[in-house]
Write a protein that holds these residues in place. Sequence first.
Motif, mmCIF file in Angstrom:
data_model
loop_
_atom_site.group_PDB
_atom_site.id
_atom_site.type_symbol
_atom_site.label_atom_id
_atom_site.label_comp_id
_atom_site.label_asym_id
_atom_site.label_seq_id
_atom_site.Cartn_x
_atom_site.Cartn_y
_atom_site.Cartn_z
ATOM 1 N N LEU A 102 0.832 -1.205 0.000
ATOM 2 C CA LEU A 102 0.000 0.000 0.000
ATOM 3 C C LEU A 102 0.868 1.256 0.000
ATOM 4 O O LEU A 102 0.608 2.213 -0.750
ATOM 5 C CB LEU A 102 -0.913 -0.016 1.235
ATOM 6 C CG LEU A 102 -2.041 1.019 1.253
ATOM 7 C CD1 LEU A 102 -3.180 0.564 0.348
ATOM 8 C CD2 LEU A 102 -2.573 1.191 2.679
ATOM 9 N N TRP A 106 1.244 4.086 -2.753
ATOM 10 C CA TRP A 106 0.929 5.448 -2.288
ATOM 11 C C TRP A 106 2.008 6.438 -2.724
ATOM 12 O O TRP A 106 1.717 7.554 -3.177
ATOM 13 C CB TRP A 106 0.785 5.404 -0.772
ATOM 14 C CG TRP A 106 0.336 6.678 -0.131
ATOM 15 C CD1 TRP A 106 0.112 7.887 -0.721
ATOM 16 C CD2 TRP A 106 0.038 6.853 1.255
ATOM 17 N NE1 TRP A 106 -0.296 8.816 0.202
ATOM 18 C CE2 TRP A 106 -0.352 8.203 1.434
ATOM 19 C CE3 TRP A 106 0.068 6.015 2.369
ATOM 20 C CZ2 TRP A 106 -0.707 8.723 2.679
ATOM 21 C CZ3 TRP A 106 -0.288 6.533 3.604
ATOM 22 C CH2 TRP A 106 -0.671 7.868 3.759
ATOM 23 N N LYS A 112 -3.623 9.741 -0.772
ATOM 24 C CA LYS A 112 -3.857 8.868 0.372
ATOM 25 C C LYS A 112 -4.839 7.765 0.004
ATOM 26 O O LYS A 112 -5.831 8.007 -0.690
ATOM 27 C CB LYS A 112 -4.407 9.696 1.538
ATOM 28 C CG LYS A 112 -4.581 8.917 2.826
ATOM 29 C CD LYS A 112 -5.073 9.832 3.944
ATOM 30 C CE LYS A 112 -5.244 9.045 5.246
ATOM 31 N NZ LYS A 112 -5.740 9.920 6.339
ATOM 32 N N PRO A 113 -4.597 6.499 0.438
ATOM 33 C CA PRO A 113 -5.522 5.403 0.104
ATOM 34 C C PRO A 113 -6.884 5.586 0.766
ATOM 35 O O PRO A 113 -7.030 6.338 1.743
ATOM 36 C CB PRO A 113 -4.800 4.159 0.629
ATOM 37 C CG PRO A 113 -3.843 4.659 1.653
ATOM 38 C CD PRO A 113 -3.427 6.024 1.203
ATOM 39 N N ASP A 114 -7.855 4.890 0.235
ATOM 40 C CA ASP A 114 -9.224 4.994 0.747
ATOM 41 C C ASP A 114 -9.554 3.930 1.774
ATOM 42 O O ASP A 114 -10.731 3.769 2.139
ATOM 43 C CB ASP A 114 -10.216 4.897 -0.426
ATOM 44 C CG ASP A 114 -10.044 6.049 -1.408
ATOM 45 O OD1 ASP A 114 -9.787 7.173 -0.953
ATOM 46 O OD2 ASP A 114 -10.150 5.800 -2.626
ATOM 47 N N ALA A 134 -8.137 -0.477 -2.899
ATOM 48 C CA ALA A 134 -7.417 0.474 -2.042
ATOM 49 C C ALA A 134 -7.654 1.929 -2.432
ATOM 50 O O ALA A 134 -7.608 2.818 -1.592
ATOM 51 C CB ALA A 134 -5.919 0.168 -2.078
ATOM 52 N N TRP A 135 -7.856 2.178 -3.739
ATOM 53 C CA TRP A 135 -8.147 3.530 -4.220
ATOM 54 C C TRP A 135 -9.369 3.470 -5.133
ATOM 55 O O TRP A 135 -9.461 2.583 -5.995
ATOM 56 C CB TRP A 135 -6.967 4.103 -5.007
ATOM 57 C CG TRP A 135 -5.858 4.645 -4.174
ATOM 58 C CD1 TRP A 135 -5.695 5.930 -3.751
ATOM 59 C CD2 TRP A 135 -4.733 3.924 -3.672
ATOM 60 N NE1 TRP A 135 -4.551 6.050 -2.997
ATOM 61 C CE2 TRP A 135 -3.931 4.833 -2.938
ATOM 62 C CE3 TRP A 135 -4.316 2.595 -3.757
ATOM 63 C CZ2 TRP A 135 -2.750 4.454 -2.305
ATOM 64 C CZ3 TRP A 135 -3.151 2.216 -3.126
ATOM 65 C CH2 TRP A 135 -2.377 3.130 -2.418
ATOM 66 N N SER A 179 -10.167 2.330 -10.249
ATOM 67 C CA SER A 179 -9.719 1.878 -8.927
ATOM 68 C C SER A 179 -8.383 1.158 -9.038
ATOM 69 O O SER A 179 -8.045 0.596 -10.083
ATOM 70 C CB SER A 179 -10.763 0.946 -8.301
ATOM 71 O OG SER A 179 -12.019 1.589 -8.188
#
Length: 721
Positions: A102, A106, A112-114, A134-135, A179
């Motif tokens: 992650l 990043w 910033k990841p979700d 993650a995004w 995503s």
Amino acid sequence: MRVRRQKQESLLVIWVVSALMLLGMGVLLSELWKLQVPRKSGFDEVFHNQSVRRVRLPAVRGKIYDTHGKCLADSVPNYCIAIYTEELRAPRSAVANTLELLHEVWARVGRKPDVSFRDIQQHLLLTPDVPLVAWEDLDDKTMARWRSRFEEWTAPPKGSRRRREIPGLDLGKPVQGRSIVLKTGELRKRGTTTAANTLELVYEISERIGSPRAVTFQNIKDHIFARRPLPLLAWKNIDDRMMARWADSCTGLAGTDIFCMSARHYPEGENLAHLIGFTLAAEATREEAGERVDFDLRGIEGVKGLEVKYNELLEGKPGSRLVQIDVSGFHYRDLQIQPPQPGGDLQLTIDANIQRFAKEALMLRQDGEARDVPVRGAVVVLDPNNGDVLAMVSAPSVDPNAYMNSKRYRQLLLKDPHKRAYHRAVFGQYPPGSTFKPITALGVLKEYPDYGKTIHDCVNPYYVDKRRKRCWIHRRGGAHGELDLRQALMHSCNVYMFEMVQEVGYEPIHDMAQQFGLGQYAGLFPDLEMPEQKDKKYGNLPASAYNTTDACNMVIGQGAITASPLQMAMVAATIANGGTLYRPRLIQKWRTAPDREYQRNPTWAIRRIDVPEAALELVRDGMHDVVMDPQGTAKKTRVPGIEIAGKTGSAQYTKDKTPAGDVIYGTHTWMISYAPCDFPRYAVAMLVEDGVSGGNTVGPRLSALYQKIFEYDGTLQKEEG
């Protein structure tokens, strides 16, 4: 039928082969014995040397006190949450692997990841084989950035055509829709790096203590690469509440503990920031006392003010610890510890209370001053009888505690238009304006003792070499008329000074200014072991004037002459004490360790001013009239019950230019002073940049300062309420 018979081997061959085998085994055993027994100590020494590392231990920094023993710079404990990375070598953790991937993504996505740490834990617990989104909802710019960075990340190594595979990412689909998806099922099967385990522990501690992460993944990797045997300080300067949370919820976690370092604290905050300075983390050293240092815990070192000037005394002597580690950096044990020796202490001549009074007085706003900008100026208070520095203020100031703890605060200071970090009291160079006139008068009186009786006429207009020159009263449409030297000082008449320099020349005035130390090193920060008056330039004092107009400018403290507030305070102190120029003394006494006796730093008279006593009295009388006479220019400086002498000054300078090329002028407002007149105990120089006039801008401030000082020392009764 032919019968097959078994061939008989020669017994000699069997014995020869057996003998050769035994001989070979004997040779091997012999060499093995030589390695294991005779050379054992040598190999032990090599192994020991390869596995022993020296860690430098910083000492506790010494303290700085004011003249009454009040602590101005203190060494306090800095409690940190530490992580011992060499203990985090668990074989496999899906959460750690996911966090590691992650953060790698990043760094390339820039967003910033979700998903949160708890989301990842929940996902791996319930649906580990389902890909983790993650995004989500990436915009076009972010998607383009990610695709570009992903191509760079997976580019084939040199000499290969196959793209690099990233476990957990689909090589053919870096983006699914809009995503970024992580294939957590693949990450469950992978071994886990120490960096990933450390990252997971940081997240876990963050959740439990309720404090955001203070270290990045890159910080973790850098630490493991270069400083693995040392603790990683994941949170610094934690408060009691955070420590209680850690103790309540994190003590069962492996590889974490509380680590205490020495930190710096300044109880007076902004009041003494320019003078004392501040500290930052020291640069890592590779050698100490001729011995190699493998790891440096990096204490603190001075970077400004007294902290850096006397850093060698204050920092003490560092210690060392020999640690035994393996090839992976695992810390087995401590072999030897040499404790550090604490630093020495300084006791200053500064009185923290007078320092605070001076700061408060400088901050008093007067009519005509801009309210939307901070006050810019300086105050220096000296004891005229020995040169002790009782207060030294520069404004605007900085918060030294914030400076040490906040990188953002330091970056903002670099762009500050008001130059908060600039020490105006010592390093500021300003035209002294009319505060230079007492020196002008003394220079003339030394050569012409009866000049005090000479009368000159202040007329309006007034010309020098067909060029109009102004007295301050001319701008109001007036003129001073006929006056003598004492009256010229009281009224601060420029025309009298112009007439005087045209009669006697610039040379005697220059010589007198030299005697007062203008243009020379002030000696505020001497070497403690070898105090000396260094022969170097400080400020500007031209040796000659280009022409008559230039001479007229300089005798009223304009033109090329510049001085600092410290130098002008020395001028006031010298006139106050009757003609002895002292080196300003800031260090009263010092010691090399807390258990040693203090050594006193003596006062030092630089020289006795060569001027007749009568001349000095005439100038002192003129300065008395400046404040105490109803017609003086500093009436607003008065304090009931105290006889005060002083001299105002307003120095014009080029501030800016309009687009049309017109010059915009600003005014630096001054006042030098001493009190009480009969037996002076305080000599003061105060400067306010971009003021109105010395009498109106500085006079009321100086009055407030004297009021508080004389109430503080008991000369005046403190007013109730």
